[in-house]
Every structure is written in C-alpha cells, then in structure tokens.
Design a protein around this motif. Sequence first.
Motif, PDB file in Angstrom:
ATOM      1  N   VAL A 206       0.828  -1.207   0.000  1.00 12.97           N
ATOM      2  CA  VAL A 206       0.000   0.000   0.000  1.00 12.97           C
ATOM      3  C   VAL A 206       0.867   1.263   0.000  1.00 12.97           C
ATOM      4  O   VAL A 206       0.498   2.285  -0.571  1.00 12.97           O
ATOM      5  CB  VAL A 206      -0.990   0.001   1.185  1.00 12.97           C
ATOM      6  CG1 VAL A 206      -1.798   1.286   1.222  1.00 12.97           C
ATOM      7  CG2 VAL A 206      -1.942  -1.186   1.087  1.00 12.97           C
ATOM      8  N   ALA A 207       2.043   1.168   0.611  1.00 14.35           N
ATOM      9  CA  ALA A 207       2.962   2.311   0.635  1.00 14.35           C
ATOM     10  C   ALA A 207       3.715   2.462  -0.682  1.00 14.35           C
ATOM     11  O   ALA A 207       4.620   3.291  -0.791  1.00 14.35           O
ATOM     12  CB  ALA A 207       3.951   2.161   1.790  1.00 14.35           C
ATOM     13  N   ARG A 208       3.332   1.669  -1.676  1.00 12.64           N
ATOM     14  CA  ARG A 208       4.018   1.680  -2.984  1.00 12.64           C
ATOM     15  C   ARG A 208       5.496   1.300  -2.858  1.00 12.64           C
ATOM     16  O   ARG A 208       6.322   1.709  -3.664  1.00 12.64           O
ATOM     17  CB  ARG A 208       3.831   3.018  -3.698  1.00 12.64           C
ATOM     18  CG  ARG A 208       2.349   3.267  -3.993  1.00 12.64           C
ATOM     19  CD  ARG A 208       2.087   4.378  -4.985  1.00 12.64           C
ATOM     20  NE  ARG A 208       0.667   4.316  -5.393  1.00 12.64           N
ATOM     21  CZ  ARG A 208       0.023   5.259  -6.071  1.00 12.64           C
ATOM     22  NH1 ARG A 208       0.650   6.339  -6.444  1.00 12.64           N
ATOM     23  NH2 ARG A 208      -1.233   5.115  -6.409  1.00 12.64           N
ATOM     24  N   GLU A 209       5.787   0.508  -1.829  1.00  9.50           N
ATOM     25  CA  GLU A 209       7.108  -0.121  -1.733  1.00  9.50           C
ATOM     26  C   GLU A 209       7.046  -1.465  -2.453  1.00  9.50           C
ATOM     27  O   GLU A 209       6.023  -1.865  -2.993  1.00  9.50           O
ATOM     28  CB  GLU A 209       7.442  -0.417  -0.271  1.00  9.50           C
ATOM     29  CG  GLU A 209       7.736   0.781   0.588  1.00  9.50           C
ATOM     30  CD  GLU A 209       8.052   0.362   2.027  1.00  9.50           C
ATOM     31  OE1 GLU A 209       7.854  -0.820   2.367  1.00  9.50           O
ATOM     32  OE2 GLU A 209       8.485   1.226   2.807  1.00  9.50           O
ATOM     33  N   ASN A 210       8.142  -2.176  -2.397  1.00  6.86           N
ATOM     34  CA  ASN A 210       8.207  -3.564  -2.812  1.00  6.86           C
ATOM     35  C   ASN A 210       8.735  -4.326  -1.593  1.00  6.86           C
ATOM     36  O   ASN A 210       9.825  -4.028  -1.097  1.00  6.86           O
ATOM     37  CB  ASN A 210       9.172  -3.682  -3.997  1.00  6.86           C
ATOM     38  CG  ASN A 210       9.370  -5.114  -4.432  1.00  6.86           C
ATOM     39  OD1 ASN A 210       8.831  -6.037  -3.839  1.00  6.86           O
ATOM     40  ND2 ASN A 210      10.157  -5.289  -5.471  1.00  6.86           N
ATOM     41  N   GLU A 213      12.362  -5.459  -1.539  1.00  4.98           N
ATOM     42  CA  GLU A 213      13.321  -4.353  -1.466  1.00  4.98           C
ATOM     43  C   GLU A 213      13.310  -3.716  -0.076  1.00  4.98           C
ATOM     44  O   GLU A 213      14.364  -3.381   0.471  1.00  4.98           O
ATOM     45  CB  GLU A 213      13.000  -3.305  -2.532  1.00  4.98           C
ATOM     46  CG  GLU A 213      14.113  -2.275  -2.639  1.00  4.98           C
ATOM     47  CD  GLU A 213      13.750  -1.096  -3.529  1.00  4.98           C
ATOM     48  OE1 GLU A 213      12.551  -0.800  -3.685  1.00  4.98           O
ATOM     49  OE2 GLU A 213      14.680  -0.460  -4.053  1.00  4.98           O
ATOM     50  N   ALA A 216      15.355  -5.854   2.193  1.00  2.00           N
ATOM     51  CA  ALA A 216      16.802  -5.709   1.971  1.00  2.00           C
ATOM     52  C   ALA A 216      17.303  -4.393   2.554  1.00  2.00           C
ATOM     53  O   ALA A 216      18.375  -4.321   3.157  1.00  2.00           O
ATOM     54  CB  ALA A 216      17.109  -5.786   0.473  1.00  2.00           C
ATOM     55  N   PHE A 217      16.510  -3.356   2.389  1.00  2.05           N
ATOM     56  CA  PHE A 217      16.855  -2.046   2.953  1.00  2.05           C
ATOM     57  C   PHE A 217      16.990  -2.134   4.471  1.00  2.05           C
ATOM     58  O   PHE A 217      17.983  -1.697   5.065  1.00  2.05           O
ATOM     59  CB  PHE A 217      15.779  -1.026   2.559  1.00  2.05           C
ATOM     60  CG  PHE A 217      15.929   0.316   3.231  1.00  2.05           C
ATOM     61  CD1 PHE A 217      16.786   1.274   2.714  1.00  2.05           C
ATOM     62  CD2 PHE A 217      15.219   0.610   4.395  1.00  2.05           C
ATOM     63  CE1 PHE A 217      16.935   2.506   3.351  1.00  2.05           C
ATOM     64  CE2 PHE A 217      15.354   1.837   5.023  1.00  2.05           C
ATOM     65  CZ  PHE A 217      16.216   2.793   4.505  1.00  2.05           C
ATOM     66  N   TRP A 248       4.338 -12.847  -7.668  1.00  2.00           N
ATOM     67  CA  TRP A 248       5.754 -12.531  -7.917  1.00  2.00           C
ATOM     68  C   TRP A 248       6.395 -11.778  -6.768  1.00  2.00           C
ATOM     69  O   TRP A 248       7.532 -12.063  -6.378  1.00  2.00           O
ATOM     70  CB  TRP A 248       5.892 -11.753  -9.240  1.00  2.00           C
ATOM     71  CG  TRP A 248       5.552 -12.625 -10.401  1.00  2.00           C
ATOM     72  CD1 TRP A 248       4.420 -12.589 -11.162  1.00  2.00           C
ATOM     73  CD2 TRP A 248       6.331 -13.735 -10.892  1.00  2.00           C
ATOM     74  NE1 TRP A 248       4.443 -13.586 -12.103  1.00  2.00           N
ATOM     75  CE2 TRP A 248       5.603 -14.302 -11.969  1.00  2.00           C
ATOM     76  CE3 TRP A 248       7.554 -14.292 -10.546  1.00  2.00           C
ATOM     77  CZ2 TRP A 248       6.078 -15.399 -12.691  1.00  2.00           C
ATOM     78  CZ3 TRP A 248       8.024 -15.386 -11.257  1.00  2.00           C
ATOM     79  CH2 TRP A 248       7.295 -15.927 -12.308  1.00  2.00           C
ATOM     80  N   GLU A 249       5.661 -10.808  -6.230  1.00  2.00           N
ATOM     81  CA  GLU A 249       6.209 -10.030  -5.120  1.00  2.00           C
ATOM     82  C   GLU A 249       6.383 -10.922  -3.881  1.00  2.00           C
ATOM     83  O   GLU A 249       7.322 -10.730  -3.105  1.00  2.00           O
ATOM     84  CB  GLU A 249       5.294  -8.845  -4.787  1.00  2.00           C
ATOM     85  CG  GLU A 249       5.284  -7.736  -5.838  1.00  2.00           C
ATOM     86  CD  GLU A 249       4.285  -7.972  -6.961  1.00  2.00           C
ATOM     87  OE1 GLU A 249       3.789  -9.112  -7.105  1.00  2.00           O
ATOM     88  OE2 GLU A 249       4.004  -7.016  -7.715  1.00  2.00           O
ATOM     89  N   GLU A 252       9.416 -13.190  -4.539  1.00  3.12           N
ATOM     90  CA  GLU A 252      10.663 -12.422  -4.427  1.00  3.12           C
ATOM     91  C   GLU A 252      10.987 -12.127  -2.961  1.00  3.12           C
ATOM     92  O   GLU A 252      12.148 -12.160  -2.556  1.00  3.12           O
ATOM     93  CB  GLU A 252      10.561 -11.122  -5.226  1.00  3.12           C
ATOM     94  CG  GLU A 252      11.938 -10.492  -5.460  1.00  3.12           C
ATOM     95  CD  GLU A 252      11.854  -9.124  -6.108  1.00  3.12           C
ATOM     96  OE1 GLU A 252      10.844  -8.428  -5.919  1.00  3.12           O
ATOM     97  OE2 GLU A 252      12.828  -8.735  -6.780  1.00  3.12           O
TER      98      GLU A 252
ATOM     99  N   PHE C 135      12.512  -9.707  -9.433  1.00  2.00           N
ATOM    100  CA  PHE C 135      13.658 -10.508  -9.892  1.00  2.00           C
ATOM    101  C   PHE C 135      14.425  -9.830 -11.026  1.00  2.00           C
ATOM    102  O   PHE C 135      14.856 -10.455 -11.970  1.00  2.00           O
ATOM    103  CB  PHE C 135      13.210 -11.918 -10.329  1.00  2.00           C
ATOM    104  CG  PHE C 135      12.697 -12.756  -9.191  1.00  2.00           C
ATOM    105  CD1 PHE C 135      13.592 -13.289  -8.260  1.00  2.00           C
ATOM    106  CD2 PHE C 135      11.342 -13.000  -9.030  1.00  2.00           C
ATOM    107  CE1 PHE C 135      13.132 -14.064  -7.195  1.00  2.00           C
ATOM    108  CE2 PHE C 135      10.879 -13.767  -7.962  1.00  2.00           C
ATOM    109  CZ  PHE C 135      11.770 -14.304  -7.039  1.00  2.00           C
ATOM    110  N   TYR C 139      18.790  -5.969  -4.694  1.00  3.15           N
ATOM    111  CA  TYR C 139      18.515  -4.742  -3.941  1.00  3.15           C
ATOM    112  C   TYR C 139      19.620  -4.390  -2.956  1.00  3.15           C
ATOM    113  O   TYR C 139      19.778  -3.237  -2.573  1.00  3.15           O
ATOM    114  CB  TYR C 139      17.175  -4.852  -3.201  1.00  3.15           C
ATOM    115  CG  TYR C 139      16.016  -5.179  -4.106  1.00  3.15           C
ATOM    116  CD1 TYR C 139      15.730  -4.371  -5.202  1.00  3.15           C
ATOM    117  CD2 TYR C 139      15.213  -6.288  -3.886  1.00  3.15           C
ATOM    118  CE1 TYR C 139      14.661  -4.675  -6.051  1.00  3.15           C
ATOM    119  CE2 TYR C 139      14.152  -6.587  -4.725  1.00  3.15           C
ATOM    120  CZ  TYR C 139      13.877  -5.787  -5.805  1.00  3.15           C
ATOM    121  OH  TYR C 139      12.837  -6.077  -6.631  1.00  3.15           O
TER     122      TYR C 139
END
Lengths: 325, 325, 325, 325
Positions: A206-210, A213, A216-217, A248-249, A252, C135, C139
């Motif tokens: 919803v925050a338009r993150e992935n 990622e 990993a951050f 997919w998300e 990942e 993928f 990241y």
Amino acid sequence: MSDRKYSVGIWAYGGCGDRFSENGYQKNRSFKEKLELAAKTKNLSGVEVHYNGDFKDDDFAEAKKLIKSSGLQIAAVDCETFGDRKFRKGALTSTDPKIRKDAVEIVKRAGEVAKELNAAVVNLWPGADGYDYSFQLDYEKEIELMVKSIKEISKANPDVKYSLEYKIKEPRIRSTIGTAAKATALIKDAGVDNFGVTMDFGHSMVARENPAEASAFLDRYNLLYHVHLNDNSRDWDDDLIVNTYHFWETLELIYYLKKLNYNGWIGLDMSPKRENQIEAVEYSIETLERMFKYIEKIDEEKLLESLKEQDVLKAHKLINKEIFI
Amino acid sequence: MSDRKYSVGIWAYGGCGDRFSENGYQKNRSFKEKLELAAKTKNLSGVEVHYNGDFKDDDFAEAKKLIKSSGLQIAAVDCETFGDRKFRKGALTSTDPKIRKDAVEIVKRAGEVAKELNAAVVNLWPGADGYDYSFQLDYEKEIELMVKSIKEISKANPDVKYSLEYKIKEPRIRSTIGTAAKATALIKDAGVDNFGVTMDFGHSMVARENPAEASAFLDRYNLLYHVHLNDNSRDWDDDLIVNTYHFWETLELIYYLKKLNYNGWIGLDMSPKRENQIEAVEYSIETLERMFKYIEKIDEEKLLESLKEQDVLKAHKLINKEIFI
Amino acid sequence: MSDRKYSVGIWAYGGCGDRFSENGYQKNRSFKEKLELAAKTKNLSGVEVHYNGDFKDDDFAEAKKLIKSSGLQIAAVDCETFGDRKFRKGALTSTDPKIRKDAVEIVKRAGEVAKELNAAVVNLWPGADGYDYSFQLDYEKEIELMVKSIKEISKANPDVKYSLEYKIKEPRIRSTIGTAAKATALIKDAGVDNFGVTMDFGHSMVARENPAEASAFLDRYNLLYHVHLNDNSRDWDDDLIVNTYHFWETLELIYYLKKLNYNGWIGLDMSPKRENQIEAVEYSIETLERMFKYIEKIDEEKLLESLKEQDVLKAHKLINKEIFI
Amino acid sequence: MSDRKYSVGIWAYGGCGDRFSENGYQKNRSFKEKLELAAKTKNLSGVEVHYNGDFKDDDFAEAKKLIKSSGLQIAAVDCETFGDRKFRKGALTSTDPKIRKDAVEIVKRAGEVAKELNAAVVNLWPGADGYDYSFQLDYEKEIELMVKSIKEISKANPDVKYSLEYKIKEPRIRSTIGTAAKATALIKDAGVDNFGVTMDFGHSMVARENPAEASAFLDRYNLLYHVHLNDNSRDWDDDLIVNTYHFWETLELIYYLKKLNYNGWIGLDMSPKRENQIEAVEYSIETLERMFKYIEKIDEEKLLESLKEQDVLKAHKLINKEIFI
C-alpha cells in the motif's frame, strides 16, 4: 515441514469484522477459543497476541496458563494503543502528556509481558498516530513526540526487542510511520539499539514499496526484526490469504528472506472474513513453504548473474522451470 | 439559507467506528439519540435512515413516531443487506436462492417504508455484492443475478424510485456495481424505469471517476436520482468532512448540479470519527452552500466559452475572482 | 511582489511531449528560445537547467552567455543521467563500472557548472535508477552502489550543495530513492554533509506522502535544500499547473515553508502541454504568492492551538475567513 | 502450438521511449524493420498497425506490399488521432468542427484500410479525448460529441467492425471512455451495431476493474471484439511483459476467454524498453499459451462448483495442482 517457524496474529480466528459488520463476518470468539483454533492449525508454531487487547494485567495470569496449555509459542506481543476512544487523536504522539504517558506505559508493560511469555519481539504498531486532514497536526511536534516516546520505551526495557510496524494509512488517513525508511530514520533519530522494524507485506504494498526491497533495505541496518505475510489489492490493507494477488512479489520476498538469512518468525497477519479460518491459515503456510522450496531449487549463481545484468527474461525463465508444470 | 434541501446519513451521529475500534470512536447512540442530534444541526432538513438497520418491521411504528416528532424529513430510506453474516457472500447476487430472496424482500419492504415515510428515494447500496479474490465468482452469473434482482424489486413497487449507489470496493474487494456507467448499463439491461443512481462523491473519486462528469453522464439518461457529498484521500471511502481534500472537484460538482438542474436532496454521507459530529455536518453544509453561491456569481457565459475552448487558465481566473479574497 | 524568488524548470517552455506525441504538444524550442520565454515571464527570477541536456561542455560557454544576457538567475543545475540509452538500466547504480563512472562524472561536472553559474544547488534526480520487475535487481547491491556514488560525488565537490530529488516511479516502475525518508536514510548512510533533498510536490503526492509533512521531516535534519511545486491527480507525476487539484495540500505546504523558515528557491516543475506556457507559469506564481499572503494573515497563535488540539474544524474556519470571499 | 492466433502491436519493436527519452530506449526502426522483427518472432501470426502512423495514404501501397511479404496477418488497424498537435485538445470530441471532422475521417479511412488488409477490427483508441483539469470541459457536450462521432463512423463503414479501446487516463488525465461499462453505454447510446470493445489488460487494471470480469460483462452484450494482453503495476499503463505482476488476474482472464468462447486475436500491447524485444514478445506468448493449457487441465465442473459457493480455497487448490510443481 521445514524447521521454519510460522505464526499468525490470533485475530485471524476472531470475528474479522469491519465498519459494515458490527458483529463480524465470523463467529466472535474468546481468547481461549481463538487459541484452540490456532492449536488445531497444522504447521503453526506460534501466535501474536495483543497486550491490552486479548488480555490485560488483571487476566494475564489466566492468559498465560491458556497459552501454556495450548502448546503454542508467542511470536510477538502486540500493543493495543489504538482502539480505546482516548487514543483517537494519537497515542505515542498525543499532545496531551497524560494520554501519551498512558500509551507509553502500555508499550513498556508489553515489554514485561513479552519477557514473561518468551516472545521474540514486542510488535509495536502505532495505529492511532497520524492525522486525517491538512491543517490538523503540527508535523514538527508529531515527529518529536514519536522520537521521545521511542526513547522512553527503549530505556525502560533495554533487553526487549521492539519492532515498529509501519503502515502508510488506516485507521488514520496518514500515519506517522508509513514506510520502512521512515521507521529507520526515526529509530536512528532516537538513537536506540533495541528497536527494529516489522515489514508487513500488505502495508509495504500500500505504501508503494516492494516488500523484498524494503526487507533488503532494513536488513542493511540490521533492523529486519519481524515480518508479516498476507496479500491485498494494493489500495488497502485487506489482510487477505497469501499469494492470492501478488505471486511474484511474494516469491521475491521469500527469496530475499533466504538471501538475507532472516531467521525470525514467518508471521501471518490475516483476516479471513468469509473463509474457513483454519484452512485459510493452513493454505497460507503451505503456500509459503512451497515457495521456500522453489527458491531452494533455483540455481542461485545464475539468478544473481541475471540480476546483475537486469535481465528479467533470463531470471524469470530460470525461476519458471522450477515452479511451473 | 437557500431553499436547497440538505440531508445527512444518520450514521454520522453514531459510533463512527472501524475494524480497529469495536466500540466506535464516538459515543454509540440509539436511533432516538441520533435523531435528536440531527434535529439540533443547523440548516439540516432531512436524514437518510436504514431500514433493517435503524429499525425493522417490529419497531417501525415507534421509529415513525420518533421521526415525526423530530421534525426531520426522510431524504432516503437505505437498505441494510450487508452487515448480516448470512449476506457475507452476497445478497442480491447470492447464488443461494433463499438468501437472495431474503435480500430482495428487504429491498422491496424498504420501498413500502419509503412510501410511508414520504422519502424521495430508496437508496440501494448493494454492499455485500462482489468478490474478494480471483477465481471466487462466476461473473456471468453475478451480473445475471443482479439484473434479475433489480427486475424483481422494480416490479414489486413500480411507484417507488430506487437509487443504486455504486462503489468500486469495500467491504468486498471489488463490488458488482462499481461505477456510474456500470450502474447505468445494468439498469438499461434490466429494462426498469423506476431505478436511478446515487452519485456518492467519495465512491466516484475512488473509482477514478470525476464526480461532476459522472453526474453529467447520469443526467444524460435521467438517472441522477440522488447525491452523496463527503471527501476522501482518493484511495478509500473515508467519508470525511466536505472540501477538506478536493476543493476543485467539489466546486465543479456543485457547478454541474446547478447546470443539470438537479433538484433532489443534497445528501451528506459522512463519518466524523474525531470531530464534534454536529459541527462537522454544519460545516459541510455551510461549505456547500457557500459554493452554490460562488457558482451563482460566476459569469456563466464566459465560463461556457472557456470550457468550449478547453481554456483552463481562463476558466480558473474567472472562478477565482468570485471566490478568493 | 514579495522578495520570494520563483524559478521554473526551463523544460516548461519546451515541447512538453509524452510517449504518444513524438514531436511534443507544444513547439520544440532551442535553449535560447526557452530562455527568451522565461525572461518574458512575469515575476520569474530564475530557471533550472540541465547540464548534459540543455548544454554540454562544448557549448557551455555559449549557454553561459545566453543565460547572462537573459537576466535570469540559475536556481539549480540538474543532471541529465537518464535519457541516454546507455543509462537505461541504471546510472548511479549501474552494475557496469564504466557506466556508473560516466554517470558520476556527469554529476560531478554538474557541480562545477553550478559553481560557475552561481546556482543554489545541483538538483540530482536519479531517474534511471530503479527497476521494472520482480527478480530484476539485487537490492542489496542497488543501495550499496547508490551510497557509493553519493560519496564519490560529495567528495569531488565538497563546496557544492547537491539536492537529491526523490520520486517513487517513472521512468522506472520503482525508483531507488522514492520518498523523503529514503533519501534521508541514504544521505545519512553515506555520511555526507553537502547533500540535501528536493521535495517535489507531485512526487510526494504520488508516494502517498503529504508535501507539508515531508518538508517538516526533511527540515528536522536540515535537509530541505530545494522544492518543486506543481500538481497532479495523485496517480502520476503529471506536472500540472499549481493548485488545480490539491488546494489544501498546497496551502499547507506554503504554511510549512514559512513555519520552517525555508529560504531557498520556490521552484516550479511543470509541463503545460495544452496551455500557453508563459501564462501557465505566471498563473502558478501568482497563485503561490497569493497563498503566501493568505498564510501571513492567518492568526498563527490560534492556528497552532488548533493543531495542538487536532481540531480540524477550528483550523479550517480560521483559515477560510482569510481566504474565501 | 495451438491454433490460437497471437498478435502484437508493432510498436513493441520501436524505440519504446517515454517523455524522458526523446530517442527511445531501443533502436528507432522503420515500419519495414519492425515488420522484419515481427516476422522473426516465434508463434506470432499477426500485428496491429497504425493507420496515419505506420503509414498514411501516400505510402499505403508500399506498406501493403511490406505486410504481404512479411507473411504476417493484420489483427487490427489502429487509428492515429492523438499524436498530432492539432488533436491535443480532443479529436472525436473536439469542439472545433473542422478538427473533429478530420479525426472522424481518419477513423473512417482506417475502416477502408482494414478491409483492404483483411483486418479483424479497427481498433479505435480515442487517446486525445478527455481532459486534464476541473473546469476544462463541458461534460454534456463531450459525451454528445463522442456519440455523434461514433454514429458517423459506424454509418460510413457498416461492414467494418470497430473496437473501442477504453482507458481511464493517459495521455489526458481522464479519458472520455475510461471503463468497459462506459464504452458499452456509449455504444448503446449511439445505437450502432458494428461497434464493440477492446479489453486491454493494463487499462482494465488501472481503471480498478478486473479484466476477467470486464470481459464477461462485455461478452454479455456481444461486445468483446478484441483483447490486449500485457501487465503493469496497477498505477499506470506500463505495457510490461505478460505475467510479471498479475499472475492470478491473467490466469483468470485466460479462463474467461475460454469460458466465453472468445475466438478473436490474442493481442499483445507491450513496450519492452530494456529487454530484447523479440524475446519479450515470445516469452509473453509462451506464457499465455502455457496458461491456456493449464486451464484446459483444470476440472471445470469442480471449478464452477467452487465459484458457485464462492469457495476460494477450494478453487485455488484445484487450480494449483495443475500448475505448480
């Protein structure tokens, strides 16, 4: 099953209502009944419970007994600082010192509870903190108060791990801590070392993150304390069954949890309104477990090569052959 | 005040809760108490009430008395076909004939109630109808059943005006009737002439429509039966105070209501969680009334000229000078 | 006019095309012609120009002359590290050391140019950096490379102020630096003290931030180097005329710019595709200037009081009376 | 391979640029070169081409020869009524009678071309029609002009099938025809029987529709003339490789194309900016073909049963076992 530890927020076995269903779309169940359903759920090792929600101080002893007899571990102790009417204009950021103190006390006390229950973390979602309108808040004060509260909480229980669960909106239109980076910035600002972050899949979307990622951050700063899995339609935190929208998300994210050597709980945060609740949780766990196995089969050297080249077709072909019939 | 008629959904005076606040952010009030607050609200002439919610058949006589003594008119009778657990997988589109029949009966009965209360319309929001997941619904059947239900309802009360309130999502992830055009298509499909559409400002925004354009579209087919005003952050139907997010879209809607000679109720559909509820409604009415007055002052000939030329700067300058100090 | 300094990205006077209009919706103009239009624009004191776009090293001397004779100041020197085909898979985060070096060199060189042009900042928008698919990217490496590039750039020109312009998407589906907090985190990570952040109104809205809040957040860390004003429909960075969509969010941002004692350029970043370009810029400046004046008139003591109480109705009434006829 | 016919918009082999890449991220190729790449693409039977874009009247004979020698069929003839500067304020809805006439003529002429090329449909995407701002358009006139243009086009070539491609936004902020239902309503309004609708997967997602449901809706009225497959991140029409974001929605669409006995072209509308273009198209076709085969293996009786019960877990389990290793 693997030795991965799956948990679920125990509210998945509750009424699962919303503002249009006062009594819930499912049966309203007591804490005891919810634990019973959780105990029946296959491959589930733990639950998340709300201090000041599922139990308070006066019935904590009883709750502890129920938990013990359920055989379930406590993955996280959450803090109920949002549903009470007095917190409707903010809890950890309330400009009323009395209210802010009450909220801080609940979170501190949740730390004690977490120790007693041997929980991995206190999951701290500051749901009441944020705003609904332009010209409703002094944003300079808002962040100052949040940092101050974080410091106070940290200091009171230096041996407890607090995991900040960010969320961009709901129930406030905009929350004080909406993204993985904002949570990180505030933790650094407070200078505390027993605070980390809960990456909730749906919140991240919803925050338009992935989510991969974001994980990993957070891991770069050793802040990935806890994760919540679920799914949604990207507009709202629908808390749906895993892998029903974002195949997919999700995959990942699973890859990154492995890549980052994440070894915390794989927590589910779901609200199955119209499905058999036990089955919905079991299906989500099976799906995640299957994804972990896919990931293990993928030729990682070649995958990393394709990531280095940003060669998405190469990567997807490599993945597909281990997954799809 | 003008002779425009303002109404509000009476739930604006209720608990205004959400899934994180079981008991509401405001005081929970009885129907009687809500009516009392409505009666105290300045410049408010009517309310929207829920048949099968605020009252059922057994307490309808009592409700009628309360309404009468409140001095308020009934702008619309809404139908509660969504909160009951049995409707959780659909009401007017339920594949269970018994459940669908129950839902249709409620809406039919709401028609009777509307006549007795002299309401302008039955406002029919099919909140339970839709789906949450891919592979959950047979979409061919879904639309067939909705059309069938519309026909049955229409036939039972040919002299009652039913106004379909579309909404793209919530509580289902996707609703059967999500846009003004979908509502229009289904009404045409059913071939009924006592059905129209409720254009809810917030629903229209979430559907990525523009409320003014949606109203003009509906008016072309004489289907603009009712409107709901409120505001939101565009992601979700937040039911906020009017003109707190979308000044321009609200003003343009007001212009079109005038241009289209809309003469129904100016209905508010709000849920003021953290504000004084009477003040929130009063402020919204004052704001709308002010906007109507701005619109009256604007040189319409020149405005239409600028619209013809798509000259947005010319139009905005023309408008600004009547509005801003 | 006040002594506030307004600037505009000079691309506002260009073709303003998109992927469906190869030749632009407006006339394609040379750098000289664009400067001429800018010079004709009332109340405009400066422009933003692209090093490696509007001019390169070989025509820099000529560009400098044109700028001088235009009488315009240079608010910011931007860096073109995104349009060149070689940067299509990343520039500052490219895994190809040669390509990353080229990108870093452009940004370093932009620093030199900024000094020669007496620009307030180098505006660094890393448009090529990010990804399009799951993928596609490692990241962990992505962020490592970005931090490394920031360090290299910082070191080369310690006396130049670099302002990172974050943007959640476009042209990549997700950008490396998408939010104010992410930009802040990376700057802290790199440990550089000549980097700050550009808060672009439209970028902030698309990231589901609130521009006023993002500005207050950045200011807390002394990172609010530059701002870009414009408007959009919240889904996309449409670069529209100011105050055509978000009246309240724009006004609140203006209030915070004053509250935070922001004294940099008030920069416009617009792309008026179908309007007279000079008029579109002039209208935007007039609107902002009007908003600054409104803000000056509002009783700030009372406003802060209402913010402290989260009393949005009180605040809006206080504001309305200074703004609306 | 099956006997399903796959096509692709020939622009997939072009520069694939955007507003930040004037010269494209890929090589700019002539119509001849694009056809050559298409002819090399495995399992591709046809292409979509733009009349008034890829060729005009003066080079149509040459284009025809090129097409013939390529061995490719023409799935659809598209109409370029959007890129020309004169259409920037509307084409089929232009308030300038001369401009509207020009646009109508292009679409009419595309009908002739479609017949000569034996194309299944004229694909009519009215990209220029819509608006960018509040108070920019007279919405009553907008729809009137669109209906008028549709009638004129229909009448001129009664034996040509025109397929309206709806899209909620881009390049205009809001388009005249944004959803499947709006397209349906306007076709009914015009009373034409040679108009249908193109359901573009990405457009449908951005409009907050569900492509499978939109297809079923259109099929109910025999309006599903053409489909476009691709993928995106739900915010924008990114025209990405198939099944890189929305696995479930794509699979469900494939199921419905089979269920609805859709027998038109399976058209791709993609813009592979950073990938090998032939491979991107081939991968998308292989993926779709694989999905069709999965669907054939699923026990449809049981699936329909689960849809009737809205039993999403049952349905997903049924599907998973035919798809996932």
